[in-house]
Design an enzyme around this catalytic site. Structure first.
Site, PDB file in Angstrom:
ATOM      1  N   GLU A 132       1.862  10.965  -6.917  1.00 19.15           N
ATOM      2  CA  GLU A 132       1.161  12.056  -6.247  1.00 19.15           C
ATOM      3  C   GLU A 132       2.093  12.755  -5.264  1.00 19.15           C
ATOM      4  O   GLU A 132       2.961  12.135  -4.654  1.00 19.15           O
ATOM      5  CB  GLU A 132      -0.063  11.507  -5.514  1.00 19.15           C
ATOM      6  N   CYS A 183       4.573  16.616   1.115  1.00 18.28           N
ATOM      7  CA  CYS A 183       4.582  15.170   1.349  1.00 18.28           C
ATOM      8  C   CYS A 183       5.000  14.532   0.028  1.00 18.28           C
ATOM      9  O   CYS A 183       4.245  14.514  -0.943  1.00 18.28           O
ATOM     10  CB  CYS A 183       3.189  14.721   1.785  1.00 18.28           C
ATOM     11  N   CYS A 238       4.670   0.850  -4.571  1.00 19.18           N
ATOM     12  CA  CYS A 238       5.440   0.473  -3.386  1.00 19.18           C
ATOM     13  C   CYS A 238       5.457  -1.045  -3.291  1.00 19.18           C
ATOM     14  O   CYS A 238       4.470  -1.708  -3.621  1.00 19.18           O
ATOM     15  CB  CYS A 238       4.781   1.073  -2.146  1.00 19.18           C
ATOM     16  N   CYS A 292       1.653  -3.185   2.629  1.00 22.76           N
ATOM     17  CA  CYS A 292       0.916  -3.053   3.890  1.00 22.76           C
ATOM     18  C   CYS A 292      -0.580  -3.207   3.593  1.00 22.76           C
ATOM     19  O   CYS A 292      -1.090  -2.608   2.644  1.00 22.76           O
ATOM     20  CB  CYS A 292       1.193  -1.696   4.533  1.00 22.76           C
ATOM     21  N   CYS A 309      -2.919   0.036   3.287  1.00 23.85           N
ATOM     22  CA  CYS A 309      -2.447   1.215   2.547  1.00 23.85           C
ATOM     23  C   CYS A 309      -2.710   1.084   1.056  1.00 23.85           C
ATOM     24  O   CYS A 309      -2.466   0.029   0.463  1.00 23.85           O
ATOM     25  CB  CYS A 309      -0.950   1.394   2.798  1.00 23.85           C
ATOM     26  N   GLY A 358       5.595   5.039  -1.545  1.00 27.64           N
ATOM     27  CA  GLY A 358       6.929   4.439  -1.622  1.00 27.64           C
ATOM     28  C   GLY A 358       7.604   4.279  -0.281  1.00 27.64           C
ATOM     29  O   GLY A 358       7.204   4.888   0.714  1.00 27.64           O
ATOM     30  N   SER A 392      10.269   8.737   6.584  1.00 26.25           N
ATOM     31  CA  SER A 392       9.384   7.794   7.264  1.00 26.25           C
ATOM     32  C   SER A 392       9.595   6.411   6.670  1.00 26.25           C
ATOM     33  O   SER A 392       9.555   6.237   5.450  1.00 26.25           O
ATOM     34  CB  SER A 392       7.935   8.249   7.072  1.00 26.25           C
ATOM     35  N   SER A 437       7.040   3.764  10.994  1.00 27.96           N
ATOM     36  CA  SER A 437       5.632   3.353  10.923  1.00 27.96           C
ATOM     37  C   SER A 437       5.487   2.053  11.702  1.00 27.96           C
ATOM     38  O   SER A 437       5.719   0.974  11.177  1.00 27.96           O
ATOM     39  CB  SER A 437       5.212   3.142   9.466  1.00 27.96           C
ATOM     40  N   LEU A 438       5.126   2.190  12.948  1.00 34.00           N
ATOM     41  CA  LEU A 438       5.091   1.029  13.841  1.00 34.00           C
ATOM     42  C   LEU A 438       3.753   0.291  13.701  1.00 34.00           C
ATOM     43  O   LEU A 438       3.703  -0.866  13.353  1.00 34.00           O
ATOM     44  CB  LEU A 438       5.310   1.523  15.278  1.00 34.00           C
ATOM     45  N   HIS A 439       2.687   0.984  14.034  1.00 39.75           N
ATOM     46  CA  HIS A 439       1.311   0.509  13.827  1.00 39.75           C
ATOM     47  C   HIS A 439       0.881  -0.712  14.635  1.00 39.75           C
ATOM     48  O   HIS A 439      -0.283  -1.099  14.574  1.00 39.75           O
ATOM     49  CB  HIS A 439       1.016   0.252  12.347  1.00 39.75           C
ATOM     50  N   ASN A 456      -7.370   6.373   7.920  1.00 41.59           N
ATOM     51  CA  ASN A 456      -8.202   6.879   6.829  1.00 41.59           C
ATOM     52  C   ASN A 456      -8.775   5.701   6.079  1.00 41.59           C
ATOM     53  O   ASN A 456      -8.032   4.947   5.454  1.00 41.59           O
ATOM     54  CB  ASN A 456      -7.370   7.726   5.861  1.00 41.59           C
ATOM     55  N   CYS A 473      -3.225  10.573   4.500  1.00 44.57           N
ATOM     56  CA  CYS A 473      -2.289   9.456   4.653  1.00 44.57           C
ATOM     57  C   CYS A 473      -2.858   8.155   4.150  1.00 44.57           C
ATOM     58  O   CYS A 473      -3.966   7.773   4.501  1.00 44.57           O
ATOM     59  CB  CYS A 473      -2.000   9.214   6.124  1.00 44.57           C
TER      60      CYS A 473
HETATM   61  N1  SAH Z   1       6.838   3.596   3.413  1.00 39.33           N
HETATM   62  C1  SAH Z   1       6.975   4.655   4.372  1.00 39.33           C
HETATM   63  C2  SAH Z   1       6.424   5.929   3.833  1.00 39.33           C
HETATM   64  C3  SAH Z   1       4.920   5.941   3.647  1.00 39.33           C
HETATM   65  S1  SAH Z   1       4.380   7.115   4.763  1.00 39.33           S
HETATM   66  C4  SAH Z   1       6.372   4.254   5.692  1.00 39.33           C
HETATM   67  O1  SAH Z   1       5.798   3.170   5.767  1.00 39.33           O
HETATM   68  O2  SAH Z   1       6.535   4.962   6.671  1.00 39.33           O
HETATM   69  C5  SAH Z   1       2.772   6.989   4.858  1.00 39.33           C
HETATM   70  C6  SAH Z   1       2.301   6.852   6.282  1.00 39.33           C
HETATM   71  O3  SAH Z   1       0.893   6.746   6.208  1.00 39.33           O
HETATM   72  C7  SAH Z   1       2.805   5.577   6.942  1.00 39.33           C
HETATM   73  O4  SAH Z   1       2.959   5.723   8.324  1.00 39.33           O
HETATM   74  C8  SAH Z   1       1.682   4.655   6.606  1.00 39.33           C
HETATM   75  O5  SAH Z   1       1.700   3.514   7.407  1.00 39.33           O
HETATM   76  C9  SAH Z   1       0.484   5.545   6.832  1.00 39.33           C
HETATM   77  N2  SAH Z   1      -0.739   5.055   6.203  1.00 39.33           N
HETATM   78  C10 SAH Z   1      -0.865   4.189   5.193  1.00 39.33           C
HETATM   79  N3  SAH Z   1      -2.157   3.952   4.905  1.00 39.33           N
HETATM   80  C11 SAH Z   1      -2.869   4.710   5.752  1.00 39.33           C
HETATM   81  C12 SAH Z   1      -4.266   4.938   5.934  1.00 39.33           C
HETATM   82  N4  SAH Z   1      -5.170   4.345   5.171  1.00 39.33           N
HETATM   83  N5  SAH Z   1      -4.644   5.801   6.909  1.00 39.33           N
HETATM   84  C13 SAH Z   1      -3.714   6.459   7.637  1.00 39.33           C
HETATM   85  N6  SAH Z   1      -2.397   6.293   7.503  1.00 39.33           N
HETATM   86  C14 SAH Z   1      -1.972   5.432   6.574  1.00 39.33           C
END
Ligand code: SAH
Length: 348
Positions: free
Chosen positions: A90, A103, A110, A114, A117, A162, A194, A217-219, A293, A336
């Site tokens: 996509e 994007c 991937c 995570c 995701c 990815g 990212s 992507s810290l989270h 999301n 996202c």
């Molecule tokens: N692998 C890379 C690129 C993916 S980017 C990375 O981890 O950065 C996609 C971004 O969307 C990342 O920051 C990811 O953590 C975030 N993401 C994944 N699932 C999500 C969700 N359900 N809601 C919002 N953001 C999400």
């Protein structure tokens, strides 16, 4: 057949010299395919017929096929594009006031796994080639062309499916191809990679001499929470990521963006905000808060808007630059974390 869309200009110059041509043939080809949008060698009227024949024997100008096209009420376009081997990814176009943001996906599926995701659910199928990433932008540009508003992709974020640093060399080639002034000429400062935090990748990226952006992507502000959310944290814990980030800042002289997903009762407490300030506060980065999301694939809930603003407010009070991510295309599952390789029959 070698796909011309996958060859970086300096490499194409070498190829031309090896073909017994002048070096400038390479820029000529770039300008034909990216600026004059030629889709066949026959259109290249200032290249001799005999060399066009040679080109046709060895090279192709293939872009992915559009399998499905979805248009959101906010103008977001999501395409499911199909590669030559039938694999699909996509790619999404978002419209901001400052331009059109693509994007782009860097892999089919991937491997990072995570827990929040959708992209990692089926694991990784394969890396995408540079031409397949360039192809996503060309497909989106073709869609924009149909609208006849004179718009084109001006910004690129590698935030589709990815992990870019798990496909490092192809991603760097892709960046150099789209950034080249004879090509799509997308400004380096308009390109963002990212990563989920692969420290070696961050260190290598620091040394590329690019003026592109880096998002992490810290989270989570500590390893305990991050281990639960992101499998990769067992391999690269926060201390290793932050060490690499500090190295990046000192070598590349660029600020980083920290992406921080807000999930109810998981990582949205004041204590988390405090720890986040301690973790990144002195790096002068930007914190991008992402409202989670929800997908039916994971049990997590989005933090309330009040909580999101309170969390952001706390960070701001402590000197951080905070933005809350605007959402696009949620009606078409283009937001996202909702992108997924709809791998053959296993998932709809
Ligand atoms: N692998 C890379 C690129 C993916 S980017 C990375 O981890 O950065 C996609 C971004 O969307 C990342 O920051 C990811 O953590 C975030 N993401 C994944 N699932 C999500 C969700 N359900 N809601 C919002 N953001 C999400």
């Amino acid at each position: 057949m070698i796909n011309l869309y996958g060859i970086e200009l300096s490499k194409l110059e070498e190829v031309m010299i090896n073909e017994g041509q002048k070096k400038y043939r390479a820029t000529q080809l770039y300008s034909w395919i990216y600026q004059k949008k030629a889709t066949s060698f026959d259109e290249m009227s200032d290249i001799s017929l005999s060399f066009r024949e040679t080109l046709k024997e060895k090279y192709c100008l293939t872009i992915p096929k559009i399998h499905t096209r979805q248009l959101s009420t906010d103008g977001t376009i999501k395409l499911l594009v199909e590669m030559e081997d039938g694999m699909k990814v996509e790619t999404v176009l978002m419209r901001y006031s400052y331009g059109c943001v693509a994007c782009v996906s860097s892999q089919v599926g991937c491997a990072m796994g995570c827990s929040f995701c959708a992209s990692g659910l089926l694991g990784k199928k394969r890396n995408l080639l540079p031409e397949e990433m360039v192809g996503q932008i060309l497909c989106l540009n073709n869609e924009l062309e149909k609208e006849k508003q004179g718009q084109r992709v001006t910004h690129v974020v590698l935030m589709g499916t990815g992990e870019p640093f798990d496909n490092y060399d192809n991603v760097m080639d892709f960046i150099r191809i789209i950034n080249n002034q004879h090509g799509l000429s997308i400004g380096a400062r308009h390109i963002t990679v990212s990563t989920c935090g692969i420290s070696e990748g961050i260190r290598r990226y620091a040394r590329e001499g690019l003026q592109t952006n880096l998002a992490i992507s810290l989270h989570a502000p500590n390893d305990e929470i991050r281990n639960k959310l992101m499998n990769i944290n067992h391999l690269y814990p926060l201390s290793s990521i932050m060490e690499a980030v500090r190295e990046y800042i000192s070598i590349a002289h660029r600020r980083v963006t920290y992406e921080y997903l807000l999930i109810q009762d998981v990582n949205d407490s004041f204590e988390c905000a405090q720890q986040l300030v301690d973790l990144v506060g002195d790096t002068e980065g930007y914190v991008n808060l992402i409202p989670y999301n929800e997908t039916h694939l994971a049990d997590y809930k989005r933090s309330s808007n009040n909580r999101i603003h309170a969390f952001g407010g706390y960070l701001e009070q402590h000197g951080l630059n905070v933005t809350i991510r605007k959402e696009f295309g949620s009606d078409i599952d283009a937001a996202c974390g909702q992108l997924k390789a709809k791998a053959e029959g296993k998932m709809q």
